[in-house]
Design a protein around this motif. Structure first.
Motif, mmCIF file in Angstrom:
data_model
loop_
_atom_site.group_PDB
_atom_site.id
_atom_site.type_symbol
_atom_site.label_atom_id
_atom_site.label_comp_id
_atom_site.label_asym_id
_atom_site.label_seq_id
_atom_site.Cartn_x
_atom_site.Cartn_y
_atom_site.Cartn_z
ATOM 1 N N UNK A 97 36.809 34.319 39.813
ATOM 2 C CA UNK A 97 38.092 34.286 39.106
ATOM 3 C C UNK A 97 38.609 35.714 38.963
ATOM 4 N N UNK A 98 39.866 35.940 39.318
ATOM 5 C CA UNK A 98 40.392 37.307 39.318
ATOM 6 C C UNK A 98 40.351 37.946 37.932
ATOM 7 N N UNK A 99 40.604 37.168 36.887
ATOM 8 C CA UNK A 99 40.541 37.726 35.534
ATOM 9 C C UNK A 99 39.138 38.228 35.227
ATOM 10 N N UNK A 113 44.441 41.040 44.669
ATOM 11 C CA UNK A 113 45.117 40.063 45.522
ATOM 12 C C UNK A 113 44.631 40.221 46.959
ATOM 13 N N UNK A 114 44.283 39.132 47.640
ATOM 14 C CA UNK A 114 43.815 39.235 49.035
ATOM 15 C C UNK A 114 44.963 39.580 49.979
ATOM 16 N N UNK A 119 41.314 38.724 52.802
ATOM 17 C CA UNK A 119 40.286 39.690 52.441
ATOM 18 C C UNK A 119 40.708 40.472 51.199
ATOM 19 N N UNK A 120 39.827 40.496 50.208
ATOM 20 C CA UNK A 120 40.056 41.280 48.997
ATOM 21 C C UNK A 120 39.183 42.528 49.043
ATOM 22 N N UNK A 121 39.779 43.691 48.897
ATOM 23 C CA UNK A 121 39.026 44.944 48.924
ATOM 24 C C UNK A 121 39.332 45.756 47.680
ATOM 25 N N UNK A 122 38.326 46.416 47.150
ATOM 26 C CA UNK A 122 38.489 47.282 45.986
ATOM 27 C C UNK A 122 37.297 48.217 45.923
ATOM 28 N N UNK A 123 37.424 49.267 45.138
ATOM 29 C CA UNK A 123 36.351 50.252 45.001
ATOM 30 C C UNK A 123 36.037 50.464 43.530
#
Length: 201
Positions: A97-99, A113-114, A119-123
């Protein structure tokens, strides 16, 4: 022969006890108004945390005090509270869940957001900024309902996350409540059965 001994009637009321049979949690930006009633469905800026583990919600009290014992006494005659921290603990099971992911990694939901390929990317930053939010928790036991509104709270502890075949991955959090502009950390809104008048029986 002596008469029957006098017996003290012990007052008890099962409906005044509470079992955390059900409940939920929501989060929103700091400054979001409390739903104010466990019967009101949170909407607007409030976002659900979703499924929580069977351990439910832990309401924590962390307090220290200073005792003052006068010369010649062996017990204190005054005590001052020097620390009073309120926390809430839970394990969020809906880790996709994004929250929930936003809370775990201190990332804005919009950044999760994909892309067009899904594909969802984050650091994860080595220098995280404060991530204070408003929180709303409810605990339900039939008609007994308790609501906890934390106007300013932040995840202060995160436990390790296990990824294994026989266990559901979860984000275990401790949320520390900070005082708002009124100096309050937690606001309560309960729907409880009335305590009967005590008459000595």
């Amino acid at each position: 022969m002596l008469g029957d001994p006098l017996m003290v009637n012990i007052t008890r009321a099962a409906d005044l006890s509470a079992i955390g049979a059900n409940g939920g949690g929501w989060t929103a930006p700091v400054g979001t108004t409390s739903p104010g009633d466990p019967l009101i469905q949170p909407t607007g800026l409030w976002q659900p945390i979703g499924g929580i583990s069977e351990d439910g919600l832990t309401q924590g009290f962390d307090e220290d005090s200073e005792e003052y014992t006068p010369w010649g006494y062996t017990s204190p005659w005054r005590t001052t509270i020097t620390k009073s921290v309120r926390t809430f603990g839970l394990t969020a099971w809906e880790t996709s869940r994004t929250t929930v992911k936003s809370i775990q990694y201190r990332i804005a939901e919009a950044d999760l957001a994909p892309d067009e390929d899904g594909l969802t990317t984050y650091a994860e930053t080595a220098s995280p900024l404060p991530d204070r939010r408003a929180w709303w928790f409810i605990v339900i036991d039939g008609n007994v309902m308790q609501g906890f509104y934390v106007p300013e709270g932040e995840v202060s502890e995160r436990s390790d996350v296990s990824h294994k075949q026989d266990e559901t991955a979860g984000y275990e959090w401790t949320i520390t409540a900070y005082p708002d502009t009124e100096g309050n950390t937690v606001y309560h809104a309960d729907r409880l059965p009335a305590t009967p008048e005590y008459t000595g029986s």
